[in-house]
Design a protein around this motif. Structure first.
Motif, PDB file in Angstrom:
ATOM      1  N   GLN A  18       0.843  -1.182   0.000  1.00  0.00           N
ATOM      2  CA  GLN A  18       0.000   0.000   0.000  1.00  0.00           C
ATOM      3  C   GLN A  18       0.885   1.241   0.000  1.00  0.00           C
ATOM      4  N   MET A  19       0.309   2.340  -0.405  1.00  0.00           N
ATOM      5  CA  MET A  19       0.976   3.629  -0.324  1.00  0.00           C
ATOM      6  C   MET A  19       0.641   4.230   1.038  1.00  0.00           C
ATOM      7  N   GLN A  20       1.531   5.076   1.536  1.00  0.00           N
ATOM      8  CA  GLN A  20       1.268   5.767   2.798  1.00  0.00           C
ATOM      9  C   GLN A  20       1.847   7.181   2.747  1.00  0.00           C
ATOM     10  N   VAL A  21       1.363   8.012   3.640  1.00  0.00           N
ATOM     11  CA  VAL A  21       1.869   9.372   3.774  1.00  0.00           C
ATOM     12  C   VAL A  21       2.818   9.394   4.963  1.00  0.00           C
ATOM     13  N   LEU A  22       3.961  10.033   4.786  1.00  0.00           N
ATOM     14  CA  LEU A  22       4.889  10.261   5.883  1.00  0.00           C
ATOM     15  C   LEU A  22       4.671  11.684   6.387  1.00  0.00           C
ATOM     16  N   ALA A  23       4.535  11.817   7.693  1.00  0.00           N
ATOM     17  CA  ALA A  23       4.346  13.148   8.290  1.00  0.00           C
ATOM     18  C   ALA A  23       5.260  13.286   9.499  1.00  0.00           C
ATOM     19  N   PRO A  28       0.020  18.477  12.208  1.00  0.00           N
ATOM     20  CA  PRO A  28      -1.369  18.144  12.583  1.00  0.00           C
ATOM     21  C   PRO A  28      -1.847  16.836  11.941  1.00  0.00           C
ATOM     22  N   LEU A  29      -1.281  16.485  10.793  1.00  0.00           N
ATOM     23  CA  LEU A  29      -1.673  15.239  10.118  1.00  0.00           C
ATOM     24  C   LEU A  29      -1.208  14.000  10.875  1.00  0.00           C
ATOM     25  N   SER A  30      -0.179  14.133  11.694  1.00  0.00           N
ATOM     26  CA  SER A  30       0.413  12.966  12.356  1.00  0.00           C
ATOM     27  C   SER A  30      -0.552  12.269  13.306  1.00  0.00           C
ATOM     28  N   HIS A  31      -1.606  12.943  13.710  1.00  0.00           N
ATOM     29  CA  HIS A  31      -2.562  12.373  14.656  1.00  0.00           C
ATOM     30  C   HIS A  31      -3.712  11.647  13.961  1.00  0.00           C
ATOM     31  N   LEU A  32      -3.748  11.694  12.644  1.00  0.00           N
ATOM     32  CA  LEU A  32      -4.821  11.025  11.903  1.00  0.00           C
ATOM     33  C   LEU A  32      -4.538   9.527  11.813  1.00  0.00           C
ATOM     34  N   LYS A  33      -5.595   8.733  11.880  1.00  0.00           N
ATOM     35  CA  LYS A  33      -5.463   7.275  11.724  1.00  0.00           C
ATOM     36  C   LYS A  33      -5.272   6.904  10.257  1.00  0.00           C
ATOM     37  N   THR A  34      -5.951   7.640   9.371  1.00  0.00           N
ATOM     38  CA  THR A  34      -5.815   7.465   7.923  1.00  0.00           C
ATOM     39  C   THR A  34      -5.855   8.849   7.280  1.00  0.00           C
ATOM     40  N   ILE A  35      -5.357   8.911   6.059  1.00  0.00           N
ATOM     41  CA  ILE A  35      -5.299  10.170   5.300  1.00  0.00           C
ATOM     42  C   ILE A  35      -6.262  10.093   4.124  1.00  0.00           C
ATOM     43  N   ARG A  36      -6.983  11.163   3.923  1.00  0.00           N
ATOM     44  CA  ARG A  36      -7.815  11.314   2.724  1.00  0.00           C
ATOM     45  C   ARG A  36      -7.114  12.340   1.837  1.00  0.00           C
ATOM     46  N   ALA A  37      -7.371  12.287   0.560  1.00  0.00           N
ATOM     47  CA  ALA A  37      -6.735  13.218  -0.372  1.00  0.00           C
ATOM     48  C   ALA A  37      -6.984  14.662   0.035  1.00  0.00           C
ATOM     49  N   VAL A 106       6.073   9.664  11.197  1.00  0.00           N
ATOM     50  CA  VAL A 106       5.059   8.614  11.293  1.00  0.00           C
ATOM     51  C   VAL A 106       4.541   8.300   9.896  1.00  0.00           C
ATOM     52  N   GLY A 107       4.186   7.040   9.689  1.00  0.00           N
ATOM     53  CA  GLY A 107       3.560   6.609   8.442  1.00  0.00           C
ATOM     54  C   GLY A 107       2.064   6.496   8.660  1.00  0.00           C
ATOM     55  N   ILE A 108       1.299   7.105   7.780  1.00  0.00           N
ATOM     56  CA  ILE A 108      -0.160   7.120   7.913  1.00  0.00           C
ATOM     57  C   ILE A 108      -0.757   6.483   6.659  1.00  0.00           C
ATOM     58  N   PRO A 109      -1.530   5.407   6.822  1.00  0.00           N
ATOM     59  CA  PRO A 109      -2.128   4.778   5.646  1.00  0.00           C
ATOM     60  C   PRO A 109      -3.184   5.667   4.992  1.00  0.00           C
TER      61      PRO A 109
END
Length: 148
Positions: A18-23, A28-37, A106-109
């Motif tokens: 899978q792809m993931q976002v690094l933050a 503020p994104l680092s606290h999200l369980k998943t990322i939306r576009a 952190v890596g966020i799916p």
């Protein structure tokens, strides 16, 4: 990003990621369980070069989410992407498990409904007649999939 399908090939999927976002941990994104576009709208992005799979995934992801990515730097390697994320220059998009995360990253799916996958595949022409060495190589590669 889509498994190869061709009538003249025998294709084996060796790995799927899978792809993931690094933050950065302070983002503020680092606290999200998943990322939306839409979470990436206006966020500085450290992207890979245009020919790299993570860049293609980023562009497809943003296009699907109807956002324009704010690319602030083009990094030649995943290690550089992670290093710049660790310095809080922006976020990055990478193939999950392609980096060793530092304490600052952190890596966020991606959200399940927006998830993108990439595939490592072995494709051999159906008409190909391998010699003994080639067949051993093919067999070793196919065993990778069974081992995972």
């Amino acid at each position: 990003m889509v498994p190869e399908r061709a009538t003249d090939l025998r294709v084996s999927i060796l790995e799927e990621h899978q792809m993931q976002v690094l933050a950065n941990v302070n983002s503020p994104l680092s606290h999200l369980k998943t990322i939306r576009a839409t979470d990436l709208q206006g966020v500085p992005i450290i992207a890979r070069p245009k020919h790299a799979l993570p860049r293609l995934a980023l562009e497809q992801y943003c296009q699907r989410g109807h956002i324009q990515p704010k690319i602030v730097y083009e990094a030649a390697t995943n290690a550089l992407v992670e290093g710049l994320v660790a310095q809080n220059v922006g976020v990055g998009v990478v193939i999950a498990d392609s980096v060793v995360l530092s304490d600052q990253v952190v890596g966020i799916p991606l959200a399940a409904q927006e998830q993108l996958h990439c595939y490592m595949q072995l494709a051999v022409r159906k008409s190909f007649l391998p010699n003994a060495n080639q067949q051993r190589c093919i067999d070793v590669l196919r065993q990778i999939r069974r081992a995972n």
